[in-house]
Write an enzyme that holds these catalytic residues in place. Structure first.
Site, PDB file in Angstrom:
ATOM      1  N   ASP A 119      11.706   6.788   1.925  1.00  0.00           N
ATOM      2  CA  ASP A 119      12.787   7.660   2.400  1.00  0.00           C
ATOM      3  C   ASP A 119      13.942   6.832   2.971  1.00  0.00           C
ATOM      4  OD1 ASP A 119      14.084   9.999   2.933  1.00  0.00           O
ATOM      5  OD2 ASP A 119      12.920  10.477   4.721  1.00  0.00           O
ATOM      6  N   GLY A 120      15.145   7.398   2.870  1.00  0.00           N
ATOM      7  CA  GLY A 120      16.296   6.782   3.523  1.00  0.00           C
ATOM      8  C   GLY A 120      17.282   6.091   2.594  1.00  0.00           C
ATOM      9  N   ARG A 175      25.107   7.660  -3.123  1.00  0.00           N
ATOM     10  CA  ARG A 175      23.658   7.835  -2.946  1.00  0.00           C
ATOM     11  C   ARG A 175      22.887   7.114  -4.058  1.00  0.00           C
ATOM     12  NH1 ARG A 175      21.790  11.408   0.483  1.00  0.00           N
ATOM     13  NH2 ARG A 175      19.972  11.767  -0.819  1.00  0.00           N
ATOM     14  N   HIS A 191      19.644   4.589  -4.213  1.00  0.00           N
ATOM     15  CA  HIS A 191      18.424   4.713  -5.026  1.00  0.00           C
ATOM     16  C   HIS A 191      18.186   3.439  -5.845  1.00  0.00           C
ATOM     17  CE1 HIS A 191      17.917   8.732  -3.717  1.00  0.00           C
ATOM     18  NE2 HIS A 191      18.917   9.248  -4.400  1.00  0.00           N
ATOM     19  N   GLU A 243      10.835  19.534  -4.918  1.00  0.00           N
ATOM     20  CA  GLU A 243      12.011  19.998  -4.153  1.00  0.00           C
ATOM     21  C   GLU A 243      13.265  19.189  -4.529  1.00  0.00           C
ATOM     22  OE1 GLU A 243       8.982  19.313  -2.734  1.00  0.00           O
ATOM     23  OE2 GLU A 243       8.404  21.410  -2.440  1.00  0.00           O
ATOM     24  N   TRP A 292      14.411  18.544  -7.317  1.00  0.00           N
ATOM     25  CA  TRP A 292      15.162  19.138  -8.434  1.00  0.00           C
ATOM     26  C   TRP A 292      16.347  19.942  -7.916  1.00  0.00           C
ATOM     27  CZ3 TRP A 292      14.469  17.044 -12.896  1.00  0.00           C
ATOM     28  CH2 TRP A 292      13.207  16.673 -13.350  1.00  0.00           C
ATOM     29  N   ARG A 303      18.524  18.982  -5.767  1.00  0.00           N
ATOM     30  CA  ARG A 303      19.670  18.131  -5.405  1.00  0.00           C
ATOM     31  C   ARG A 303      20.797  18.304  -6.426  1.00  0.00           C
ATOM     32  NH1 ARG A 303      17.677  12.617  -2.443  1.00  0.00           N
ATOM     33  NH2 ARG A 303      16.359  13.690  -0.966  1.00  0.00           N
ATOM     34  N   LEU A 356      -4.347  -3.572 -10.081  1.00  0.00           N
ATOM     35  CA  LEU A 356      -3.817  -2.461  -9.275  1.00  0.00           C
ATOM     36  C   LEU A 356      -3.497  -1.222 -10.125  1.00  0.00           C
ATOM     37  CD1 LEU A 356      -2.375  -1.717  -6.408  1.00  0.00           C
ATOM     38  CD2 LEU A 356      -0.279  -2.296  -7.631  1.00  0.00           C
ATOM     39  N   ARG A 366       5.602   5.945   5.805  1.00  0.00           N
ATOM     40  CA  ARG A 366       6.877   6.628   5.545  1.00  0.00           C
ATOM     41  C   ARG A 366       7.998   5.842   6.213  1.00  0.00           C
ATOM     42  NH1 ARG A 366       8.605  12.814   5.029  1.00  0.00           N
ATOM     43  NH2 ARG A 366      10.778  12.426   4.574  1.00  0.00           N
ATOM     44  N   GLU A 375      -4.700   7.257   7.704  1.00  0.00           N
ATOM     45  CA  GLU A 375      -3.957   6.744   8.852  1.00  0.00           C
ATOM     46  C   GLU A 375      -2.467   6.815   8.505  1.00  0.00           C
ATOM     47  OE1 GLU A 375      -5.206   5.681  11.790  1.00  0.00           O
ATOM     48  OE2 GLU A 375      -7.194   6.257  11.066  1.00  0.00           O
TER      49      GLU A 375
HETATM   50  C1  FPP Z   1      14.548   9.263  -0.498  1.00  0.00           C
HETATM   51  O1  FPP Z   1      15.813   8.929  -0.145  1.00  0.00           O
HETATM   52  C2  FPP Z   1      14.306   8.873  -1.821  1.00  0.00           C
HETATM   53  C3  FPP Z   1      14.007   9.674  -2.892  1.00  0.00           C
HETATM   54  C4  FPP Z   1      14.582  10.964  -3.272  1.00  0.00           C
HETATM   55  C5  FPP Z   1      13.002   9.209  -3.756  1.00  0.00           C
HETATM   56  C6  FPP Z   1      12.897   7.723  -3.848  1.00  0.00           C
HETATM   57  C7  FPP Z   1      13.433   7.300  -5.112  1.00  0.00           C
HETATM   58  C8  FPP Z   1      13.621   6.041  -5.481  1.00  0.00           C
HETATM   59  C9  FPP Z   1      13.272   4.822  -4.690  1.00  0.00           C
HETATM   60  C10 FPP Z   1      14.204   5.823  -6.778  1.00  0.00           C
HETATM   61  C11 FPP Z   1      13.485   6.518  -7.872  1.00  0.00           C
HETATM   62  C12 FPP Z   1      12.170   5.955  -8.115  1.00  0.00           C
HETATM   63  C13 FPP Z   1      11.747   5.549  -9.296  1.00  0.00           C
HETATM   64  C14 FPP Z   1      10.366   5.053  -9.522  1.00  0.00           C
HETATM   65  C15 FPP Z   1      12.655   5.559 -10.434  1.00  0.00           C
HETATM   66  P1  FPP Z   1      16.801  10.107   0.229  1.00  0.00           P
HETATM   67  O2  FPP Z   1      17.739  10.288  -0.908  1.00  0.00           O
HETATM   68  O3  FPP Z   1      16.015  11.320   0.614  1.00  0.00           O
HETATM   69  O4  FPP Z   1      17.500   9.466   1.481  1.00  0.00           O
HETATM   70  P2  FPP Z   1      18.129  10.242   2.720  1.00  0.00           P
HETATM   71  O5  FPP Z   1      16.993  10.991   3.380  1.00  0.00           O
HETATM   72  O6  FPP Z   1      18.654   9.129   3.564  1.00  0.00           O
HETATM   73  O7  FPP Z   1      19.179  11.137   2.162  1.00  0.00           O
END
Ligand code: FPP
Length: 239
Positions: A13-14, A26, A30, A60, A62, A64, A124, A181, A200
């Site tokens: 996240d983030g 954004r 990513h 969820e 989808w 965005r 893995l 997380r 955990e």
């Molecule tokens: C959270 O950040 C991230 C996601 C929506 C998913 C994580 C996705 C990736 C690392 C890229 C896609 C992965 C692959 C394997 C192709 P956020 O957008 O929710 O960040 P925010 O909470 O700061 O807005």
């Protein structure tokens, strides 16, 4: 007591906030986030972790804006093609959980191909959650059990935790021992609700694009210091 986790699940996240802080889009966040996946995957191989699950795209997600969704799908496709080399080198098997039929056809195709190419790898297991939602996974399992009960393939009085687990996407995987997380949010966000029952939890304020190998090792070390009791009085083996 220092027991290695068998299965680590990560909510990455983030990315968005990381990008915003730098005045970037954004999608740039990513992109940076994807780059972290390889580093952490290699660290997991070194640590002899059996399963590493990444929450890459939720049901969820989808909702965005379509430009962000399209951008993520493109990045995902690129990831699935480019990482074949790494999977081969490191003997990693890639699998995915979630409603893959909702993914664009071209992404499904590359996902199937990458899974197929890596299916005999013995190291893995890299599990990518795509178009995944845990409540939906549970409902899907309930429906399938009901169908099997109707067809007399399952006896209602034989439904227990073990049988139920076999109807989930994660049927062949051990439950996560550790959930990480990033980004300081303290929630599960519809991720592996059944499977995380005794996991955990580890939260870090770092945004995912800043999460490095050293942070991952710190989380693993922290896990090793914990005393897992599974509701009893002393540690018990999971699965
Ligand atoms: C959270 O950040 C991230 C996601 C929506 C998913 C994580 C996705 C990736 C690392 C890229 C896609 C992965 C692959 C394997 C192709 P956020 O957008 O929710 O960040 P925010 O909470 O700061 O807005």
């Amino acid at each position: 007591m220092s027991k290695n986790p068998r299965h680590i699940a990560i909510i990455m996240d983030g990315n968005g906030r990381w990008a915003k802080k730098r005045g970037l889009s954004r999608i740039e966040g990513h992109k940076k986030g994807i780059a972290r996946i390889e580093e952490i995957t290699k660290a997991a191989v070194e640590q002899k972790i059996e399963v590493l699950t990444f929450y890459a795209f939720s049901l969820e997600n989808w909702r965005r804006p379509s430009l962000e969704v399209q951008g993520l799908m493109l990045l995902l496709k690129k990831f699935l093609i480019e990482k074949r080399e790494l999977l081969k080198e490191e003997d990693i098997r890639l699998i995915s959980i979630g409603e893959r039929e909702k993914l664009p056809k071209s992404v499904q195709k590359e996902l199937n191909k990458t899974e197929e190419l890596s299916k005999n790898n013995k190291g893995l297991i890299l599990n990518i959650s795509l178009s995944y939602g845990s409540r939906q996974e549970i409902i899907r399992a309930v429906r399938k059990i009901a169908e099997d009960a109707q067809r007399k393939k399952v006896k209602i009085n034989k439904i227990n935790e073990r049988l139920f687990s076999k109807y989930l996407y994660t049927k062949n995987l051990p439950d996560p021992d550790l959930l990480i997380r990033t980004s300081g949010e303290l929630r599960i966000s519809n991720f592996l609700l059944w499977q995380l029952s005794y996991s955990e939890l580890y939260f870090t304020p770092k945004f995912w694009p800043d999460f490095q190998k050293s942070d991952f090792l710190e989380a693993v070390d922290d896990f090793k210091k914990r005393n897992r009791r599974f509701g009893g009085l002393s540690a018990k083996k999971n699965n």
